[in-house]
Design a protein around this motif. Structure first.
Motif, short mmCIF file in Angstrom:
data_model
loop_
_atom_site.label_atom_id
_atom_site.label_comp_id
_atom_site.label_asym_id
_atom_site.label_seq_id
_atom_site.Cartn_x
_atom_site.Cartn_y
_atom_site.Cartn_z
N ASN A 148 0.81 -1.22 0.00
CA ASN A 148 0.00 0.00 0.00
C ASN A 148 0.85 1.27 0.00
O ASN A 148 0.35 2.35 0.31
CB ASN A 148 -0.98 0.02 1.16
N GLN A 149 2.13 1.12 -0.38
CA GLN A 149 3.02 2.28 -0.48
C GLN A 149 3.59 2.45 -1.88
O GLN A 149 4.44 3.30 -2.09
CB GLN A 149 4.18 2.13 0.52
N VAL A 150 3.10 1.69 -2.83
CA VAL A 150 3.62 1.78 -4.20
C VAL A 150 2.83 2.82 -4.98
O VAL A 150 1.84 3.37 -4.51
CB VAL A 150 3.57 0.40 -4.91
N THR A 151 3.27 3.09 -6.20
CA THR A 151 2.64 4.12 -7.02
C THR A 151 1.15 3.86 -7.23
O THR A 151 0.72 2.74 -7.49
CB THR A 151 3.35 4.20 -8.38
N ALA A 152 0.38 4.94 -7.08
CA ALA A 152 -1.07 4.97 -7.27
C ALA A 152 -1.84 4.39 -6.09
O ALA A 152 -3.07 4.40 -6.08
CB ALA A 152 -1.51 4.31 -8.55
N ALA A 153 -1.14 3.90 -5.06
CA ALA A 153 -1.84 3.48 -3.85
C ALA A 153 -2.50 4.67 -3.19
O ALA A 153 -2.03 5.81 -3.33
CB ALA A 153 -0.85 2.84 -2.87
N ASN A 154 -3.59 4.42 -2.49
CA ASN A 154 -4.07 5.40 -1.52
C ASN A 154 -3.19 5.15 -0.30
O ASN A 154 -3.40 4.21 0.45
CB ASN A 154 -5.54 5.18 -1.19
N TYR A 155 -2.18 5.99 -0.14
CA TYR A 155 -1.04 5.69 0.71
C TYR A 155 -1.43 5.11 2.08
O TYR A 155 -2.25 5.69 2.80
CB TYR A 155 -0.18 6.95 0.91
N ALA A 156 -0.84 3.95 2.38
CA ALA A 156 -0.99 3.24 3.65
C ALA A 156 -2.36 2.61 3.85
O ALA A 156 -2.63 2.02 4.89
CB ALA A 156 -0.66 4.14 4.83
N LEU A 157 -3.24 2.73 2.84
CA LEU A 157 -4.60 2.21 2.99
C LEU A 157 -4.99 1.24 1.87
O LEU A 157 -5.25 0.06 2.14
CB LEU A 157 -5.59 3.38 3.05
N HIS A 158 -5.06 1.70 0.65
CA HIS A 158 -5.57 0.87 -0.44
C HIS A 158 -4.47 0.48 -1.42
O HIS A 158 -3.74 1.35 -1.92
CB HIS A 158 -6.70 1.59 -1.18
N VAL A 159 -4.38 -0.81 -1.70
CA VAL A 159 -3.36 -1.37 -2.58
C VAL A 159 -3.84 -1.31 -4.03
O VAL A 159 -4.97 -1.71 -4.32
CB VAL A 159 -3.07 -2.83 -2.20
#
Length: 244
Positions: A148-159
């Motif tokens: 959940n920290q990669v590009t286009a993630a909703n950071y720290a929440l959605h993968v």
């Protein structure tokens, strides 16, 4: 006998051309079904936030002035000058932008963020569309990223469901849709994240992250768009927004 042969040949030819015509019609119908719908957007529906030179719609977060640079038509920072935000706020909208990042670099676009002196950072109030060179991040920073920290993630929440991201130093095209609390993250033409703000599920997810210690995180119904300065070089261009 010759007449019979002639009639048989004529029937066979008629049947062949009828089959060919039917196949062409079916193929044409299939193509029309698979074709991407033609956009009905009018250029007047969109507001350009950065056109390669004009930065009048941006400012530093929580202070006057503008700390980023425009170089060769690109909006850029080395990450040391903090976040910038739009002067206007938005509630329901489509945001589109092109971006690239240095090798091992990290940045993001924070949306629905609130400007107030009681907040130190834009991410205390707004969700983040992550921008990062995940391929080289561990080598450069000695840190293994979570999914959940990669590009286009909703950071720290959605993968993200997939990673159609281009290598560091190459431009990507991203889109964020926010409409009545429903959010979409798009990357290079693919929708990779979809979620809904303010639901019971959303609140439960937030409670399991570092954002649980940020009481106003993700609560604003409208806010600024922020570009994050995170200590690494990042470039943006072709930034535009359409209110819904």
């Amino acid at each position: 006998m010759k007449l019979t042969h002639y009639m048989l040949a004529s029937l066979l030819l008629s049947f062949f051309f009828a089959c060919q015509s039917q196949q062409q019609e079916e193929s044409s119908a299939a193509s029309e079904t698979q074709a991407e719908p033609v956009s009905q957007d009018n250029d007047e529906d969109w507001v350009t936030l950065f056109d390669g030179s004009d930065v009048s719609q941006w400012k530093n977060y929580n202070e006057e002035g503008f700390g980023w640079e425009v170089v060769n038509g690109e909006l850029t920072t080395d990450g040391s000058s903090g976040d910038i935000i739009t002067k206007d706020t938005y509630e329901n909208y489509i945001l589109e932008f092109d971006w690239k990042i240095e090798r091992g670099g990290n940045s993001g676009v924070i949306y629905n963020t609130v400007e107030d002196k009681k907040y130190v950072s834009t991410h205390e109030t707004g969700p983040e569309y992550q921008l990062i060179d995940a391929e080289n991040y561990k080598e450069v920073h000695d840190y293994a990223l979570e999914d959940n920290q990669v590009t286009a993630a909703n950071y720290a929440l959605h993968v993200p469901s997939s990673q159609p991201v281009k290598p560091a130093g190459e431009y990507n095209h991203s889109k964020i849709v926010v409409d009545q609390g429903k959010v979409e993250h798009w990357l290079n033409g693919e929708k990779v994240v979809e979620y809904e703000l303010w639901t019971a599920e959303w609140k439960e997810m937030v409670a399991q992250t570092k954002f649980k210690d940020m009481p106003d995180y993700g609560k604003a119904k409208s806010g600024h768009i922020a570009l994050q300065g995170h200590g690494d070089q990042v470039w943006f261009k072709e930034i535009k927004i359409k209110e819904l």
